[in-house]
Write a protein that holds these residues in place. Sequence first.
Motif, PDB file in Angstrom:
ATOM      1  N   MET A 263      12.859 154.026  83.263  1.00  0.00           N
ATOM      2  CA  MET A 263      13.021 155.471  83.068  1.00  0.00           C
ATOM      3  C   MET A 263      11.908 156.219  83.777  1.00  0.00           C
ATOM      4  O   MET A 263      10.809 155.691  83.922  1.00  0.00           O
ATOM      5  N   HIS A 264      12.213 157.437  84.166  1.00  0.00           N
ATOM      6  CA  HIS A 264      11.207 158.222  84.884  1.00  0.00           C
ATOM      7  C   HIS A 264      11.036 159.602  84.241  1.00  0.00           C
ATOM      8  O   HIS A 264       9.951 159.976  83.845  1.00  0.00           O
ATOM      9  N   CYS A 265      12.154 160.347  84.114  1.00  0.00           N
ATOM     10  CA  CYS A 265      12.026 161.714  83.592  1.00  0.00           C
ATOM     11  C   CYS A 265      12.255 161.775  82.086  1.00  0.00           C
ATOM     12  O   CYS A 265      11.685 162.617  81.401  1.00  0.00           O
ATOM     13  N   GLY A 266      13.100 160.897  81.560  1.00  0.00           N
ATOM     14  CA  GLY A 266      13.392 160.908  80.124  1.00  0.00           C
ATOM     15  C   GLY A 266      14.389 161.983  79.723  1.00  0.00           C
ATOM     16  O   GLY A 266      14.676 162.145  78.541  1.00  0.00           O
ATOM     17  N   GLY A 268      17.477 163.022  81.772  1.00  0.00           N
ATOM     18  CA  GLY A 268      18.736 163.135  82.494  1.00  0.00           C
ATOM     19  C   GLY A 268      18.661 163.769  83.866  1.00  0.00           C
ATOM     20  O   GLY A 268      19.668 164.257  84.372  1.00  0.00           O
ATOM     21  N   LYS A 269      17.479 163.784  84.474  1.00  0.00           N
ATOM     22  CA  LYS A 269      17.361 164.472  85.764  1.00  0.00           C
ATOM     23  C   LYS A 269      17.217 163.517  86.941  1.00  0.00           C
ATOM     24  O   LYS A 269      17.627 163.833  88.045  1.00  0.00           O
ATOM     25  N   CYS A 270      16.589 162.378  86.727  1.00  0.00           N
ATOM     26  CA  CYS A 270      16.193 161.567  87.889  1.00  0.00           C
ATOM     27  C   CYS A 270      17.194 160.458  88.238  1.00  0.00           C
ATOM     28  O   CYS A 270      17.072 159.831  89.286  1.00  0.00           O
ATOM     29  N   CYS A 271      18.144 160.202  87.364  1.00  0.00           N
ATOM     30  CA  CYS A 271      19.177 159.174  87.587  1.00  0.00           C
ATOM     31  C   CYS A 271      18.589 157.767  87.713  1.00  0.00           C
ATOM     32  O   CYS A 271      19.118 156.937  88.442  1.00  0.00           O
ATOM     33  N   ARG A 272      17.479 157.477  87.030  1.00  0.00           N
ATOM     34  CA  ARG A 272      16.910 156.128  87.082  1.00  0.00           C
ATOM     35  C   ARG A 272      17.498 155.211  86.005  1.00  0.00           C
ATOM     36  O   ARG A 272      17.463 154.006  86.133  1.00  0.00           O
ATOM     37  N   CYS A 273      17.982 155.826  84.917  1.00  0.00           N
ATOM     38  CA  CYS A 273      18.245 155.020  83.724  1.00  0.00           C
ATOM     39  C   CYS A 273      19.722 154.831  83.442  1.00  0.00           C
ATOM     40  O   CYS A 273      20.081 154.295  82.408  1.00  0.00           O
ATOM     41  N   TYR A 279      23.628 158.102  80.558  1.00  0.00           N
ATOM     42  CA  TYR A 279      22.181 158.190  80.756  1.00  0.00           C
ATOM     43  C   TYR A 279      21.494 157.598  79.532  1.00  0.00           C
ATOM     44  O   TYR A 279      21.574 158.153  78.438  1.00  0.00           O
ATOM     45  N   CYS A 281      18.460 157.538  78.730  1.00  0.00           N
ATOM     46  CA  CYS A 281      17.405 158.378  78.154  1.00  0.00           C
ATOM     47  C   CYS A 281      17.981 159.473  77.253  1.00  0.00           C
ATOM     48  O   CYS A 281      17.288 159.939  76.347  1.00  0.00           O
TER      49      CYS A 281
HETATM   50  S1  FES Z   1      15.117 158.683  82.933  1.00  0.00           S
HETATM   51 FE1  FES Z   1      15.642 160.175  84.379  1.00  0.00          FE
HETATM   52  S2  FES Z   1      17.772 160.341  84.104  1.00  0.00           S
HETATM   53 FE2  FES Z   1      17.175 159.028  82.477  1.00  0.00          FE
END
Ligand code: FES
Length: 299
Positions: A263-266, A268-273, A279, A281
Amino acid sequence: MAHELKLVNVLSMHGGDNRRRGDLGAFECTYKAEITSIFPLSATEKLYKIRISDPDERDRFGFRPGQFIMLELPGIGEAPFSISSAHGGAVELCIRRCGNLTNFLDKVGRGATVGLRGPFGTSFPVEHMHGQNILLIAGGIGLAPLRAPISYVLENRCCFGKVDIIYGTKTAEQLIFTYEYDRWRNDEVSLHVVVEHADPSWQGPVGRTTDVLAEIIARRGGTLKDTCAIVCGPPAMFTSVCSALTKADIPMQKMFVSLERRMHCGMGKCCRCNIGSTYTCLEGPVFDYWTVMNLKEAI
Ligand code: FES
Ligand SMILES: Cc1cc2nc3c(=O)[nH]c(=O)nc-3n(C[C@H](O)[C@H](O)[C@H](O)COP(=O)(O)OP(=O)(O)OC[C@H]3O[C@@H](n4cnc5c(N)ncnc54)[C@H](O)[C@@H]3O)c2cc1C
């Protein structure tokens, strides 16, 4: 049982709604905070007690069992960690030293300034488990996210039927929160601690969490009706645990797991998770097992 378990959408009941993309203002702010105590739990894990510096912000900061925060080390970066304490006030994080940020954190002392963002994510629907027997099952560092629902159940002991905690690690040295075990037992909880490989100093049972679970199921005549389960640990563990629970008559909607993704942003913005369009996060990390089974590539 006095209360009937309501099968609920985990997202809708724990504030997940106000964390949807586009409505995230409050969660973008980072609280200035201070590490007020550090307690070693094992060779690689420590418990960090963290206090938000501003008293008003501290009073407003609330969270639920199962949620996580983003911890920032100024100049180093940020990483997600489950909140190990039960509710507002102190934020306790059990952190394993394993990489860049956690190695830096391992070197800071009491009084260090850090940033907290959150809380994020869904939580365990503990109030909806009132009136039921509870099984809390953790493997390894999975006891970190499980400690918050354990504390909730103990603080509200009279609301639950039988409470069993099963905790397993590979070796006895890897057990964490050992100082809590006597207190948990005193609060009318059956605690089953098991290790896979025992050295001569280990007096307890040897095996896996699934072995202990099989014994409990056999003792209860093969069925765990009227039971809810919370399972935290590596995916291989919760897959075998949840399949044993399904065979013992617990519906998948009454089993809850916490899924970890990078996870990066926590928020729903960065699309990592994401797993497909889900999502983790926002709609997780806590999912009921039915949802996990219907999420392609979740495990
Ligand atoms: S951590 Fe960034 S979208 Fe879920
Ligand atoms: C919702 C959530 C809750 C978490 N709760 C806890 C907790 O209570 N305690 C705890 O110690 N850790 C927890 N983690 C994992 C923690 O976020 C990572 O260990 C942390 O990001 C490592 O940061 P680092 O910079 O030290 O390691 P890095 O240098 O980024 O990585 C070190 C190693 O860990 C792996 N790694 C990093 N993040 C993850 C991840 N999310 N899942 C799997 N492997 C990963 C990397 O691939 C690498 O092998 C949680 C993660 C999530 C998503």
